[in-house]
Motif scaffolding. Sequence first.
Motif, short mmCIF file in Angstrom:
data_model
loop_
_atom_site.label_atom_id
_atom_site.label_comp_id
_atom_site.label_asym_id
_atom_site.label_seq_id
_atom_site.Cartn_x
_atom_site.Cartn_y
_atom_site.Cartn_z
N ARG A 22 2.72 15.51 -12.04
CA ARG A 22 1.27 15.48 -12.18
C ARG A 22 0.57 15.83 -10.86
N ASP A 32 -1.89 14.72 -8.18
CA ASP A 32 -2.25 13.37 -7.75
C ASP A 32 -3.05 13.46 -6.45
N ASP A 49 -4.44 11.22 -4.95
CA ASP A 49 -4.21 10.07 -4.07
C ASP A 49 -3.28 10.40 -2.91
N ASP A 56 2.33 1.57 -7.59
CA ASP A 56 0.99 1.68 -7.01
C ASP A 56 0.82 0.76 -5.81
#
Length: 583
Positions: A293, A295, A297, A325
């Motif tokens: 994916r 991401d 972040d 996480d």
Amino acid sequence: MSAAIPIQPLYITDTTLRDAHQSLIATRLRTEDMLPLARQLDRAGFWSVEAWGGATFDSCIRFLAEDPWERLRRLKEVLPNTRIQMLLRGQNLVGYRHYPDDVVDRFVGAAYTNGVDVFRIFDALNDLRNMERSMRAVKETGAHLQGAISYTLSPVHSVPGFVEMAGELSARGADSICIKDMAGLIMPAAARELITGIRETTGLPVCLHSHSTSGIASMSYQAAIEAGVDILDTAMSPFALGTSQPPTESVVASLVGTDRATGMDLLTLREARNACLALRQRYGTLVDPISERVDSDVLIYQLPGGMISNLVSQLKEQDALDRLDEVFAEVPRVRKDRGYPPLVTPTSQIVGSQAVLNVLLGERYKNVTKEVRDYVRGLYGHSPAPVSDAIRSKILAEGEEIVVCRPADLLEPVYDRMRAEATEQGLVRREDDVLTYILYPAIAPSFLKGERTPEAIPTARPGEAARQAADVPSMMEVEVDGEVFSVRILSVEGTAVATSVEKGPARAPRGDIRNGIKSNMQGMVLEVRTSRGAQVRKGDTLVVLEAMKMENPIHSPRDGMVTEIFVDAGDVVQAGDVLLVVE
């Protein structure tokens, strides 16, 4: 852009055989599956094919029961028209610690002899002292020396600083410069500024290596092309994007009809793509959706592609994937504590593994790996920013000396001594086996004796993978004729694979034993540093576990006497196993 530097057709380095599968499937691609693809890649006209180094050496002997040197020789046979490139971690070579200069010299020479044409050399801290010996060794072979900058973002890193480093690499004999953006952080504007600055400062060819994790790499690649970048790292589309590189075919197609056209034929690439697609289908169950994916972040926690897939694998081993996480959030804090090192092997493992321990144990630095302690002491080199006194005092024992010299200057030559050790144990068939033994002394003996079993490739029918993961335990212990074996379950319901079996601790009990000291993680016992009847003091290291590729010491919680020891070196233990008793 400097008018004095001509813009040439773009060259491509393909990463499918190394970084792409390292990033997406934790470096599990086997040599037998690489060879047909390599034959197709050899016809495509790449500037180089990155096929060795990085984590491939470790994975070959640890998980695949393959000889990495034999892999290199076989790839050389099927890539007669294409340079083979490797990633070399400076003084760390393909390991996780510094090796003496005699080992560095021997390794570089052996890699060149067995087939490496291009050496991309970097240091995780951008400490040039850790790159100089391997750079010199490469120049002596006559191979292409590509000096790499570990690109990162932090309060102490900047484009002018990276340009200055490129100049220093050039002065040390680099034939080209690589911007190694291992986490996919470089923005288009920064790529343009950095490439322009390096080309004007050094006049050397510049390569950009990035990852698609954040979704920005393709945009930055276009900016790099416009800035005159000479080489781009890409991967064949079945193993591209996500935590891997942008797709080769797309980059090549985008330049057709322009003055940067690669000259590569899309139909020839299509044949290579089809061979690669078959591999993707064969290994598809190893690709975790987290690694595929986009991401954003990653711009916060700055994890390189290979590190993300390995963190996922490590947390699965500890049966704690639901805490991913929390680990991602802890990584930037641990990195700040270390003085903002770029996150690339081995610093990515040092920071990542400590972040995992901090989360799983519920207390920051309750257990500190040997590698973290060595890093804080300066044994990996200069940290980009100083480590604070508060962090030093939390990690180091009182009076531990801080190293300020080149770390490798503290290491005595070991090649001849360890060659004699390996020979005495009957481990040496070829001279290359000596280097394997020196680099990985904990696991090389079992590999060189032929005792390691290759991991199976897990398979599952469509729709079953998630249900299997939810319903089936990841580990079992099985007793056979009085011996206990740890069995890692890879698949169920008649799929055509086997489980991974390792001899387990035949005596290690579980549950509560008075004054028992338990393992706080799954791992392999590297060393038992005490004996029954020994007097120990609180804080003494009693057992060393290898977990998440790091050495994790188990300390005594009290003064006392060792009355029972339940494990030996080589045993595989689970979280909660009682290792020994201190009364």
